[in-house]
Design a protein around this motif. Structure first.
Motif: not given
Length: 479
Positions: A177-188, A208-217
């Motif tokens: 889960t941490a790898f998936g979450l870290a990848g989702w957060v750090l992909r942008p 940059v694709q602006h639809h990736l990651g959390p809203p802040e990123l």
């Protein structure tokens, strides 16, 4: 950064598991031990009820039979002692263990006792239980049982192993889960880094694709794209302005020069003729500056298009083109290049324009009797070109300023030039992923070096990637 995030999540998960499973493991060990102690205490109480009449009447046969059967069935040693601690009846497996004496003291005092409080997987002490033998309120003796703790330890160990497996599965799930979450957060962030490098290398259309990651990123990506669009637009406008201004100023400048030139025959005063000549020279100088600005604007607007050229052939053609000026200034201009093609991968016209700027400076500053040599060779996995002259050279501080726009050394301000030649060469070389270096020559002069990658360093615009066929070599004319 991904590794740090995963380690942080994992550390937090391990701490939570330790905080939850440690009390649970201790509770399971205590519960299993309490169950065994209660069972053994019930057995000891039953034996105590049988031992009272036996001790009063002196008939221990039935009690001996009970203890023997208990020992054979459960493998638990038991004994009956009188108030003087003399053994009255004991089973075959009974032996005194750690804690037996203390348990008998408590039982002879009229209280039941059992121990230990908890059986741990690493402890080998048996379970000792003692109960007093009462008859009419009088303590006649005590019954003591000594139970091996092997079964208890095995049960507790099994519970603990189950908790450890559950913890490991939880940690594994946490890691995934941490790898998936870290990848989702750090992909942008990763994409932002890649796009930044692409823009730095000259691809100003990268976004940059602006639809990736959390809203802040996502908001950061949108802001970055907006900033990149604004910067790209400003650069395009600046270069377009320089190019248009340089182009539009040429017509009035040409008309002005013609009018100034027509004034020449009407001037009779010697001082007026001198001023007339200086005015014509200044118009020529201004025309040179406008041409250089236009060339610089075009060079800076070059995209990532690449072509493959024979650097040796280009060097030969440029040396041949500059031979008339070299002979006019009494400068010896020569070429040292291999007979076989030496291919380089550059933006269009990078090699010839850079060589023009370097040869022009070398011939201009070498002076009468000077020697300028252009060499071409394969070096460091690419193509190296050097222009070596015997002029005055430059100091270390001047070498660091040489590629600045409109910069000229203080001692050559009266020599024709716009101060943009080396700037144009540096822009073209950078756009080609090459290098421009300058160093002092030995014993004097300046050595200006160019390095360009070969076609093998990356894809090229030619279909087969092998470079163009070797063109006819232009010989360098002797000075």
């Amino acid at each position: 950064m991904r590794r740090r995030l995963v380690i942080s999540y994992l550390l937090l998960m391990v701490l939570v598991l330790i905080a939850l499973e440690t009390p649970l493991a201790m509770t399971l060990a205590s519960r299993e031990t309490d169950r065994v102690r209660a069972d053994r205490l019930a057995d000891a109480t039953r034996f105590a009820s049988l031992a009272g009449p036996a001790l009063r009447g002196g008939s221990t046969g039935p009690l001996q039979s009970e203890l023997r059967s208990y020992d054979d069935l459960y493998g638990i040693g038991a004994a009956v002692v009188d108030r003087d601690r003399r053994s009255v009846v004991s089973s075959a497996r009974f032996h005194s263990a750690v804690g037996t004496a203390e348990a008998l003291d408590t039982a002879l005092a009229g209280q039941q006792v059992s121990g230990p409080d908890s059986v741990w997987p690493w402890a080998d002490a048996p379970v000792v239980v003692a109960a007093p033998i009462n008859d009419g309120g009088e303590v006649l003796g005590a019954v003591v049982t000594v139970s091996p703790a092997t079964d208890v330890r095995r049960t507790v160990t099994g519970w603990w192993l189950a908790l450890a497996v559950i913890g490991l599965l939880a940690v594994l799930a946490c890691v995934l889960t941490a790898f998936g979450l870290a990848g989702w957060v750090l992909r942008p962030v990763t994409e932002l880094d890649a796009v930044t490098h692409e823009i730095t290398e000259g691809d100003r259309g990268a976004r940059v694709q602006h639809h990736l990651g959390p809203p802040e990123l996502r908001r950061l990506m949108t802001s970055f794209n907006t900033m990149a669009d604004a910067v790209s637009d400003v650069m395009d406008r600046q270069r377009a302005f320089v190019a248009h201004a340089s182009h539009q100023l040429r017509n009035p400048l040409t008309a002005l020069r013609l009018r100034v030139e027509e004034l020449g025959p009407s001037l009779t005063d010697p001082e007026g003729r001198t001023e007339h000549r200086l005015a014509l020279e200044e118009t020529d100088r201004l025309a040179l500056v406008l041409d250089a600005l236009l060339t610089l604007a075009r060079a800076e607007s070059q995209e990532n298009e690449r072509v493959v050229v024979d650097a040796a052939d280009v060097a030969a053609s440029r040396v041949a083109a500059w031979q008339p000026l070299a002979r006019h200034r009494a400068v010896t201009l020569g070429l040292d290049a291999p007979d076989t093609p030496v291919y380089a991968r550059t933006v269009p016209t990078a090699v010839d324009q850079a060589l023009d700027a370097l040869i022009d400076n070398a011939v201009k500053f070498s002076g009468a009797g000077g020697v300028v040599t252009v060499t071409v060779s394969a070096r460091d996995g690419g193509v190296a070109l050097e222009v070596r002259d015997t002029g005055p050279g430059m100091t270390e501080s001047q070498l660091g300023q040489a590629t600045e726009r409109f910069w000229r050394a203080p001692d050559v301000q009266n020599i024709d030039g716009a101060g943009l030649g080396l700037t144009i060469a540096a822009v073209l070389v950078d756009a080609s992923d090459g290098r421009l270096t300058m160093r002092a020559g030995t014993p004097r002069g300046l050595v200006a070096g160019l390095w360009f990658p070969t076609p093998d360093d990356g894809p090229c615009d030619d279909a087969d990637g092998a470079g163009p066929p070797a063109p006819a070599r232009l010989p360098a004319a002797a000075s």
